[in-house]
Each structure stands twice: as C-alpha cells, then as structure tokens.
Design an enzyme around this catalytic site. Structure first.
Site, PDB file in Angstrom:
ATOM      1  N   GLN A  66      19.416 -24.137   5.950  1.00  0.00           N
ATOM      2  CA  GLN A  66      19.203 -23.057   4.982  1.00  0.00           C
ATOM      3  C   GLN A  66      17.735 -22.855   4.659  1.00  0.00           C
ATOM      4  O   GLN A  66      17.175 -21.805   4.941  1.00  0.00           O
ATOM      5  CB  GLN A  66      20.004 -23.371   3.713  1.00  0.00           C
ATOM      6  CG  GLN A  66      20.093 -22.208   2.755  1.00  0.00           C
ATOM      7  CD  GLN A  66      21.184 -22.411   1.709  1.00  0.00           C
ATOM      8  OE1 GLN A  66      22.032 -23.287   1.831  1.00  0.00           O
ATOM      9  NE2 GLN A  66      21.177 -21.599   0.677  1.00  0.00           N
ATOM     10  N   ASP A  67      17.104 -23.883   4.106  1.00  0.00           N
ATOM     11  CA  ASP A  67      15.795 -23.735   3.475  1.00  0.00           C
ATOM     12  C   ASP A  67      14.971 -24.973   3.815  1.00  0.00           C
ATOM     13  O   ASP A  67      15.521 -26.071   3.845  1.00  0.00           O
ATOM     14  CB  ASP A  67      16.060 -23.687   1.954  1.00  0.00           C
ATOM     15  CG  ASP A  67      14.925 -23.112   1.157  1.00  0.00           C
ATOM     16  OD1 ASP A  67      14.357 -22.104   1.580  1.00  0.00           O
ATOM     17  OD2 ASP A  67      14.613 -23.676   0.092  1.00  0.00           O
ATOM     18  N   PRO A  68      13.660 -24.851   4.048  1.00  0.00           N
ATOM     19  CA  PRO A  68      12.869 -26.061   4.317  1.00  0.00           C
ATOM     20  C   PRO A  68      12.833 -27.003   3.106  1.00  0.00           C
ATOM     21  O   PRO A  68      13.018 -26.572   1.971  1.00  0.00           O
ATOM     22  CB  PRO A  68      11.459 -25.515   4.588  1.00  0.00           C
ATOM     23  CG  PRO A  68      11.628 -24.061   4.849  1.00  0.00           C
ATOM     24  CD  PRO A  68      12.847 -23.634   4.089  1.00  0.00           C
ATOM     25  N   ASN A 125      16.275 -23.499  10.471  1.00  0.00           N
ATOM     26  CA  ASN A 125      16.543 -23.072   9.097  1.00  0.00           C
ATOM     27  C   ASN A 125      16.615 -21.548   9.065  1.00  0.00           C
ATOM     28  O   ASN A 125      15.903 -20.871   9.817  1.00  0.00           O
ATOM     29  CB  ASN A 125      15.430 -23.537   8.148  1.00  0.00           C
ATOM     30  CG  ASN A 125      15.657 -24.944   7.634  1.00  0.00           C
ATOM     31  OD1 ASN A 125      16.766 -25.302   7.235  1.00  0.00           O
ATOM     32  ND2 ASN A 125      14.614 -25.760   7.629  1.00  0.00           N
ATOM     33  N   ASN A 136      14.558 -22.428  -2.261  1.00  0.00           N
ATOM     34  CA  ASN A 136      14.959 -21.015  -2.098  1.00  0.00           C
ATOM     35  C   ASN A 136      13.938 -20.008  -2.614  1.00  0.00           C
ATOM     36  O   ASN A 136      14.265 -18.837  -2.807  1.00  0.00           O
ATOM     37  CB  ASN A 136      16.313 -20.737  -2.785  1.00  0.00           C
ATOM     38  CG  ASN A 136      17.447 -21.433  -2.066  1.00  0.00           C
ATOM     39  OD1 ASN A 136      17.538 -21.377  -0.843  1.00  0.00           O
ATOM     40  ND2 ASN A 136      18.299 -22.114  -2.807  1.00  0.00           N
TER      41      ASN A 136
END
Length: 227
Positions: A66-68, A125, A136
């Site tokens: 999803q997100d780093p 990601n 986010n």
C-alpha cells in the site's frame, strides 16, 4: 523531472507514456515540494527501486503493498521490505511466521527482501512516497494511477504472471487483471489486525504451484541471515 531516464530501462517502453501525462507532472511537482518542506521516504534514488530490482520481462510474481514505511531509514522502495539492520516490522514478521509454518523455512534475522525481487517477485507499493511520520500522506496524489499502469503492463504481457493481493485495498485492483490469463492469489492482509485469517492461508505454496504451472522456476522464499 519527468525525464524517461528516471525509469529503469526495462520499464521505459511500457511506462514512458505515463511520464508525459499531466497527472504525473503534477505528482512530481507535489513530491518535490514535499521534499523541500521536510523528509520524504524513500530517498529520490529509491523511489523506483522495485522496478529497478525486478526488470519488466523477469516479473513472475507481483505482490501489491500500500504505502512506503514512514520511519527514517526503514524502507528502500520495495513493499514489506526494510533495510538490513532495521527491526522486522509486524506485517513482515507475520509473513515470516506463515512461511515458516507452511514451508519450514527458517525465520531470518532481517527484513531485506531483495533475494525475492532478484528472482522475479515485483514488490510494488501502490503509493511510492510518503511524508516522514505520516502514513498515507501521499495517497491520492497520482501514484495510484502510475502503479495501476505498472499492474496493467504486467497483465498485458504474453507471459502470464501471479498477482498477490492481500487485503481489501489490494483486492480493489482485481479489475486490472485478466484472471483467465493470470493467477491471482487473494487472502487476508498479514497485518496484526487481520493476521488470524492470513495464518494458514498457504500463499507461498499457491504462488509456487502457479509459477511452476506457468513454466517458470519456483521462488526460493528463504531469506538469508545477515548476522
């Protein structure tokens, strides 16, 4: 800023057009502005590290994150992976537990997943940058359009691949994938919030059976200890 040279060579032909899109130019301006105001992770040279580590024509498996990671020095551009010397994060710990239970692979002392990437596992990601300390924070700024193009490019190849979609967020990308041509491995996310359903789902066996069925060498999931 949007020069094609920023992309790893093997991806330029399939993704070069994205760099000319208005959304991408706006995205790059936003990320540069964010960097001017404070730390952004990963560093510039690692934003496309996942594409760099797994060339387009070598992708056997695409794992969508999803997100780093938003902590200093944690992530290096590959989803779920952390740099050598960084404590293994909870989701990756759960991935290792499932791997050990399923395949009897030893639980490694590190979270550096480059050995997977080098075997053709694209650790992508959906969002490729993040503001320090704020999960986010770069969501819905354009990265999702770019990484959707990555997914579509792999899905459009003649050579089939295995797409690994853990959790509801990743599974929203299903419409981008032709399930008649590719294999999709779906399951709960390995995060502590949903790990109960993740444990016992045997994703690594499913992935390797699919990879072998597509005529490729299965993935060796063992991550060597770095001591």
């Amino acid at each position: 800023m949007t020069d094609i040279a920023m992309l790893p060579e093997s991806w330029r032909e399939v993704l070069g057009g994205e760099l000319q899109q208005p959304y991408f130019k706006e995205l790059m301006e936003f990320v540069e502005e964010e960097r001017a105001n404070g730390p952004v992770y990963p560093p510039r040279e690692e934003v496309f590290a996942a594409l760099d580590a797994t060339p387009f024509d070598r992708v056997k498996v695409l794992v969508l994150g999803q997100d780093p990671y938003h902590g200093e020095g944690q992530g290096h551009g590959l989803c779920f992976s952390v740099r050598p010397g960084v404590k293994v994060p909870p989701s990756l710990r759960n991935i290792y537990k499932e791997m050990h239970a399923e395949l009897d692979t030893p639980i490694p002392d590190n979270g550096y997943l480059m050995p997977w990437a080098e075997q053709g596992v694209l650790l992508l990601n959906a969002v490729l940058t993040v503001r320090a300390g704020e999960a986010n924070s770069h969501k819905s700024r354009g990265w999702e359009l770019f990484t959707d193009a990555v997914i579509r490019a792999v899905a459009a190849r003649t050579d089939p691949a295995v797409f690994v979609l853990w959790g509801n967020y990743a599974q929203k990308k299903l419409p981008l994938i032709d399930e008649a041509r590719h294999v999709v491995v779906k399951g709960a996310h390995p995060s502590p919030l949903s790990a109960k359903k993740f444990f016992g789902s045997r994703p690594f066996t499913q992935i390797n059976e699919a990879v072998a069925g597509q005529g490729h060498e299965p993935i060796d999931w063992t991550i060597p200890n770095l001591g």
